[in-house]
Design a protein around this motif. Sequence first.
Motif, PDB file in Angstrom:
ATOM      1  N   ARG A  14     -24.391  44.207 -10.274  1.00 13.45           N
ATOM      2  CA  ARG A  14     -24.402  43.084  -9.334  1.00 13.45           C
ATOM      3  C   ARG A  14     -25.108  43.520  -8.054  1.00 13.45           C
ATOM      4  O   ARG A  14     -24.781  44.545  -7.469  1.00 13.45           O
ATOM      5  N   VAL A  15     -26.071  42.689  -7.616  1.00 10.43           N
ATOM      6  CA  VAL A  15     -26.832  42.965  -6.399  1.00 10.43           C
ATOM      7  C   VAL A  15     -26.643  41.776  -5.460  1.00 10.43           C
ATOM      8  O   VAL A  15     -26.930  40.635  -5.829  1.00 10.43           O
ATOM      9  N   ASP A  16     -26.122  42.037  -4.257  1.00 14.18           N
ATOM     10  CA  ASP A  16     -26.006  40.974  -3.261  1.00 14.18           C
ATOM     11  C   ASP A  16     -27.386  40.686  -2.682  1.00 14.18           C
ATOM     12  O   ASP A  16     -28.136  41.609  -2.355  1.00 14.18           O
ATOM     13  N   LEU A  17     -27.696  39.399  -2.551  1.00 13.17           N
ATOM     14  CA  LEU A  17     -29.003  38.980  -2.051  1.00 13.17           C
ATOM     15  C   LEU A  17     -28.944  38.690  -0.556  1.00 13.17           C
ATOM     16  O   LEU A  17     -27.929  38.197  -0.064  1.00 13.17           O
ATOM     17  N   ASP A  18     -30.047  38.941   0.136  1.00 11.77           N
ATOM     18  CA  ASP A  18     -30.096  38.540   1.541  1.00 11.77           C
ATOM     19  C   ASP A  18     -30.353  37.030   1.597  1.00 11.77           C
ATOM     20  O   ASP A  18     -30.691  36.395   0.593  1.00 11.77           O
ATOM     21  N   GLN A  19     -30.188  36.451   2.752  1.00  8.66           N
ATOM     22  CA  GLN A  19     -30.271  34.999   2.907  1.00  8.66           C
ATOM     23  C   GLN A  19     -31.634  34.455   2.495  1.00  8.66           C
ATOM     24  O   GLN A  19     -31.724  33.426   1.822  1.00  8.66           O
TER      25      GLN A  19
END
Length: 152
Positions: free
Chosen positions: A11-16
């Motif tokens: 899982r990779v959190d995305l920037d806005q």
Amino acid sequence: MTHYQEPSHRRVDLDQDEALRLLGSVSLGRVVFTRQALPAVRPVRHVLDNGDVVVLAHDAAALAPQALRSGDEGVIVAYEADAIDPDTHLGWSVVVTGYAQLVSDPAELGRLYELSWPEAAVEGGEQAVRIHPELVTGVLVTESGGAARAAR
């Protein structure tokens, strides 16, 4: 005895910015709002417009009257869209939380319809609701060990 083993996912959190870019790559999502003090979810079409999410809702949908009654500030909603492969479970999901307001300016409505929903102007009965993002979160699910890649 054979045991099913879930594929290894990362899982990779995305920037806005990346989250909004992915959101703009699809046209359908789900708006989440409160109806009679309970959570409600409706599938709707959307478009990004100057950093806002604009959804097209039929006048029978509860969201548009709710946004209209709440006055200048609007009503808090969440909007979710995704592209998840049903077999591999890989893909992305983006959630935008913010204030929703009914788009009432005829010129703005005309511009939105012409750019994004030309058939809505013909069909009638559709209303546009603008969601100004206060919080944008996104997650990309990729194979572990593989390069992070989004549906582009």
